[in-house]
Motif scaffolding. Structure first.
Motif, PDB file in Angstrom:
ATOM      1  N   VAL A  55       8.840   2.162  -1.039  1.00 45.26           N
ATOM      2  CA  VAL A  55       6.886   1.775  -1.605  1.00 45.26           C
ATOM      3  C   VAL A  55       5.989   1.736  -2.122  1.00 45.26           C
ATOM      4  CG1 VAL A  55       5.139   1.633   0.431  1.00 45.26           C
ATOM      5  CG2 VAL A  55       7.855   1.339   1.020  1.00 45.26           C
ATOM      6  N   PRO A  56       5.366   3.899  -2.048  1.00 43.78           N
ATOM      7  CA  PRO A  56       4.820   4.146  -3.054  1.00 43.78           C
ATOM      8  C   PRO A  56       5.592   4.098  -4.786  1.00 43.78           C
ATOM      9  CG  PRO A  56       5.971   6.335  -2.394  1.00 43.78           C
ATOM     10  CD  PRO A  56       6.564   4.644  -1.406  1.00 43.78           C
ATOM     11  N   LEU A  57       6.428   3.849  -4.895  1.00 46.29           N
ATOM     12  CA  LEU A  57       7.195   3.407  -6.055  1.00 46.29           C
ATOM     13  C   LEU A  57       6.701   2.451  -6.511  1.00 46.29           C
ATOM     14  CD1 LEU A  57       8.891   4.315  -8.510  1.00 46.29           C
ATOM     15  CD2 LEU A  57      10.980   3.969  -7.660  1.00 46.29           C
ATOM     16  N   MET A  76       0.552  -1.376   0.033  1.00 45.73           N
ATOM     17  CA  MET A  76      -0.064  -0.172  -0.089  1.00 45.73           C
ATOM     18  C   MET A  76       0.684   1.356  -0.173  1.00 45.73           C
ATOM     19  SD  MET A  76      -1.455   2.208   3.204  1.00 45.73           S
ATOM     20  CE  MET A  76      -2.204   3.217   2.728  1.00 45.73           C
ATOM     21  N   VAL A  77       0.151   2.362   0.254  1.00 47.03           N
ATOM     22  CA  VAL A  77       0.817   2.731   0.043  1.00 47.03           C
ATOM     23  C   VAL A  77       1.365   3.356   1.414  1.00 47.03           C
ATOM     24  CG1 VAL A  77      -1.074   4.927  -0.997  1.00 47.03           C
ATOM     25  CG2 VAL A  77      -0.833   4.502   1.476  1.00 47.03           C
ATOM     26  N   LYS A  78       2.991   4.353   1.769  1.00 44.15           N
ATOM     27  CA  LYS A  78       2.835   4.764   3.019  1.00 44.15           C
ATOM     28  C   LYS A  78       2.642   4.733   4.517  1.00 44.15           C
ATOM     29  CE  LYS A  78       7.061   7.181   5.376  1.00 44.15           C
ATOM     30  NZ  LYS A  78       5.464   7.129   6.752  1.00 44.15           N
ATOM     31  N   LEU A  79       3.087   3.707   5.421  1.00 47.70           N
ATOM     32  CA  LEU A  79       1.830   4.029   6.934  1.00 47.70           C
ATOM     33  C   LEU A  79       2.419   5.792   6.956  1.00 47.70           C
ATOM     34  CD1 LEU A  79       2.425   0.289   8.038  1.00 47.70           C
ATOM     35  CD2 LEU A  79       1.154   1.724   6.257  1.00 47.70           C
ATOM     36  N   ALA A  80       1.411   5.996   8.207  1.00 43.91           N
ATOM     37  CA  ALA A  80       1.661   7.350   8.719  1.00 43.91           C
ATOM     38  C   ALA A  80       2.819   7.439   9.082  1.00 43.91           C
ATOM     39  CB  ALA A  80       0.566   7.037  10.049  1.00 43.91           C
ATOM     40  N   SER A  81       3.472   8.335   9.832  1.00 42.63           N
ATOM     41  CA  SER A  81       4.824   8.246   9.845  1.00 42.63           C
ATOM     42  C   SER A  81       4.564   9.257  11.347  1.00 42.63           C
ATOM     43  CB  SER A  81       6.142   9.304   8.739  1.00 42.63           C
ATOM     44  OG  SER A  81       7.278   9.632   8.849  1.00 42.63           O
ATOM     45  N   ALA A  82       6.662   9.083  11.231  1.00 44.53           N
ATOM     46  CA  ALA A  82       6.618   9.843  13.350  1.00 44.53           C
ATOM     47  C   ALA A  82       7.374  11.018  13.072  1.00 44.53           C
ATOM     48  CB  ALA A  82       7.538   8.787  13.422  1.00 44.53           C
ATOM     49  N   ASP A 131       1.234  10.035  -3.233  1.00 41.25           N
ATOM     50  CA  ASP A 131       2.344   9.756  -1.940  1.00 41.25           C
ATOM     51  C   ASP A 131       3.262  10.229  -2.024  1.00 41.25           C
ATOM     52  OD1 ASP A 131       1.673   9.380   0.767  1.00 41.25           O
ATOM     53  OD2 ASP A 131       2.626   7.314   0.609  1.00 41.25           O
ATOM     54  N   LEU A 132       3.667   9.466  -3.383  1.00 43.67           N
ATOM     55  CA  LEU A 132       5.366   9.785  -3.899  1.00 43.67           C
ATOM     56  C   LEU A 132       5.966  11.388  -3.765  1.00 43.67           C
ATOM     57  CD1 LEU A 132       7.894   8.502  -4.345  1.00 43.67           C
ATOM     58  CD2 LEU A 132       6.871   7.632  -7.229  1.00 43.67           C
ATOM     59  N   ILE A 133       5.548  11.235  -4.390  1.00 46.03           N
ATOM     60  CA  ILE A 133       4.841  13.133  -4.807  1.00 46.03           C
ATOM     61  C   ILE A 133       5.462  14.104  -3.296  1.00 46.03           C
ATOM     62  CG2 ILE A 133       3.668  15.525  -6.426  1.00 46.03           C
ATOM     63  CD1 ILE A 133       3.385  13.200  -8.210  1.00 46.03           C
ATOM     64  N   ALA A 134       4.653  13.550  -2.786  1.00 43.27           N
ATOM     65  CA  ALA A 134       3.538  14.722  -1.671  1.00 43.27           C
ATOM     66  C   ALA A 134       5.570  14.212  -0.322  1.00 43.27           C
ATOM     67  CB  ALA A 134       2.615  14.077  -1.158  1.00 43.27           C
ATOM     68  N   HIS A 135       6.457  12.983  -0.915  1.00 43.44           N
ATOM     69  CA  HIS A 135       7.138  12.314   0.031  1.00 43.44           C
ATOM     70  C   HIS A 135       8.266  13.537  -0.566  1.00 43.44           C
ATOM     71  CE1 HIS A 135       4.322   9.519   1.731  1.00 43.44           C
ATOM     72  NE2 HIS A 135       5.465   9.843   3.521  1.00 43.44           N
ATOM     73  N   ILE A 167      -7.545  11.735   2.418  1.00 43.78           N
ATOM     74  CA  ILE A 167      -8.345  12.121   0.983  1.00 43.78           C
ATOM     75  C   ILE A 167      -7.723  10.937   0.935  1.00 43.78           C
ATOM     76  CG2 ILE A 167      -9.486  12.731  -1.005  1.00 43.78           C
ATOM     77  CD1 ILE A 167      -9.449  15.655   0.791  1.00 43.78           C
ATOM     78  N   ASN A 168      -5.918  10.885   0.976  1.00 46.47           N
ATOM     79  CA  ASN A 168      -5.610   9.970   0.253  1.00 46.47           C
ATOM     80  C   ASN A 168      -5.548   8.350   0.524  1.00 46.47           C
ATOM     81  OD1 ASN A 168      -3.141   9.514  -1.468  1.00 46.47           O
ATOM     82  ND2 ASN A 168      -1.827   9.650   0.344  1.00 46.47           N
ATOM     83  N   VAL A 169      -5.210   8.041   2.506  1.00 45.01           N
ATOM     84  CA  VAL A 169      -5.683   6.754   2.622  1.00 45.01           C
ATOM     85  C   VAL A 169      -7.365   6.578   2.537  1.00 45.01           C
ATOM     86  CG1 VAL A 169      -5.791   6.051   5.264  1.00 45.01           C
ATOM     87  CG2 VAL A 169      -4.191   7.496   4.664  1.00 45.01           C
ATOM     88  N   GLY A 170      -8.365   7.211   2.874  1.00 43.50           N
ATOM     89  CA  GLY A 170      -9.741   7.386   2.538  1.00 43.50           C
ATOM     90  C   GLY A 170      -9.975   6.249   0.848  1.00 43.50           C
ATOM     91  N   PHE A 171      -9.117   6.788  -0.527  1.00 47.19           N
ATOM     92  CA  PHE A 171      -9.056   6.644  -1.326  1.00 47.19           C
ATOM     93  C   PHE A 171      -8.718   4.955  -1.266  1.00 47.19           C
ATOM     94  CE2 PHE A 171     -10.633  10.975  -2.960  1.00 47.19           C
ATOM     95  CZ  PHE A 171     -11.319  10.589  -4.050  1.00 47.19           C
TER      96      PHE A 171
END
Length: 298
Positions: A98-100, A1-7, A70-74, A25-29
């Protein structure tokens, strides 16, 4: 999946005021996409198998978009400076890889299903796509499995028991679900090798059942991830933010506190300085080291 919630807050999902909402929204989608994925496999058990494949395409397309976003966000969080990953192992293995990997896996599965639709036309010239479609339907889940393994590389310096429970409740379903997809795709190749099926009939019953169980685990992991993100955004989880790493170095550079130079370059420059020959200055017809000249003049 997408990257999990980060610390740490090194993601840029949008303007500062809308950052949390964008992540929701990202996680909900993603949760919506895996539910559609599960529905697609359930429809595959009926007589309307084409509609099931259409649902699978829609679900995979949403998963692809979510992971790319998610990748673009990081990457935006580090100003798209890929060399910074040398400073941060989690940034490379989790936030970037992970997202890649998940996005590429989703794309391969989409192409495999599209090839099955092309074969459904029944022209002999399209039958050569059958082998490529089956390989893609295996390669995609393998990349999902690799991304799930990378997701386990997240590092928390200090976290309470709730964080650890939620972490495992997300990682384990993703890992097991991806593994079921891999096993189902491999068994499907073995099943179809003894049959003369073409087009949409190449997705066998066993692959469908493995897809149902795998999708169910992805739904469970997605819901757990949604709960985890919500609790982290609300500050209900006691979690120490990660210190150091690429993002902090970038912030320091912006503030003019430290130059952004790789440690390897520093060592090479230091080594070159130690090995450089001393400058010499001729004095009274002989060559005298420059440092001796300075001492003598003083």
């Amino acid at each position: 999946m997408v990257k999990l919630a980060s610390a740490r807050e090194s993601r840029v999902y949008g303007p500062r005021r809308a950052r949390n909402r964008s992540e929701y929204i990202n996680v909900g989608f993603y949760v919506f996409s895996v539910i559609v994925l599960l529905g697609g496999f359930l429809v595959e058990l009926s007589k309307e198998r084409k509609w099931g494949l259409v649902m699978l395409l829609v679900a995979l397309a949403i998963i692809l978009i979510v992971n790319v976003h998610d990748l673009i966000a990081h990457l935006a969080g580090i100003d798209c400076r890929l060399p910074l990953m040398e400073f941060d192992l989690q940034l490379a293995l989790v936030e970037f890889a992970v997202p890649l990997v998940q996005a590429v896996g989703s794309l391969l599965m989409m192409l495999g299903i599209l090839f099955l639709f092309i074969q459904e036309k029944g022209h002999d010239g399209y039958f050569k796509l059958e082998k490529h479609a089956m390989i893609m339907l295996v390669a995609g889940p393998v990349l999902w499995l690799l991304g799930s393994i990378h997701n386990s590389c997240q590092i928390y310096e200090r976290a309470d028991g709730d964080v650890q429970v939620l972490q495992q409740s997300v990682q384990i379903p993703f890992l097991m679900g991806s593994l079921l997809f891999v096993v189902g795709a491999i068994m499907n190749i073995h099943d179809q090798s003894t049959m003369a099926h073409h087009g949409t009939d190449l997705l066998g019953r066993r692959f469908t059942w493995f897809g149902i169980f795998g999708s169910t685990l992805l739904v469970i992991g997605g819901l757990a991830n949604l709960v985890k993100v919500f609790k982290m955004q609300q500050g209900e989880l006691r979690l120490e933010k990660l210190r150091g790493g690429a993002h902090e170095l970038l912030v320091q550079e912006r503030e003019g506190q430290v130059p952004l130079i790789l440690d390897g370059q520093r060592r090479r420059q230091r080594r070159q300085g130690e090995e450089a020959p001393l400058a010499t200055v001729p004095v009274a017809g002989k060559v005298t080291p420059y440092k001796d000249v300075l001492v003598g003049e003083s």
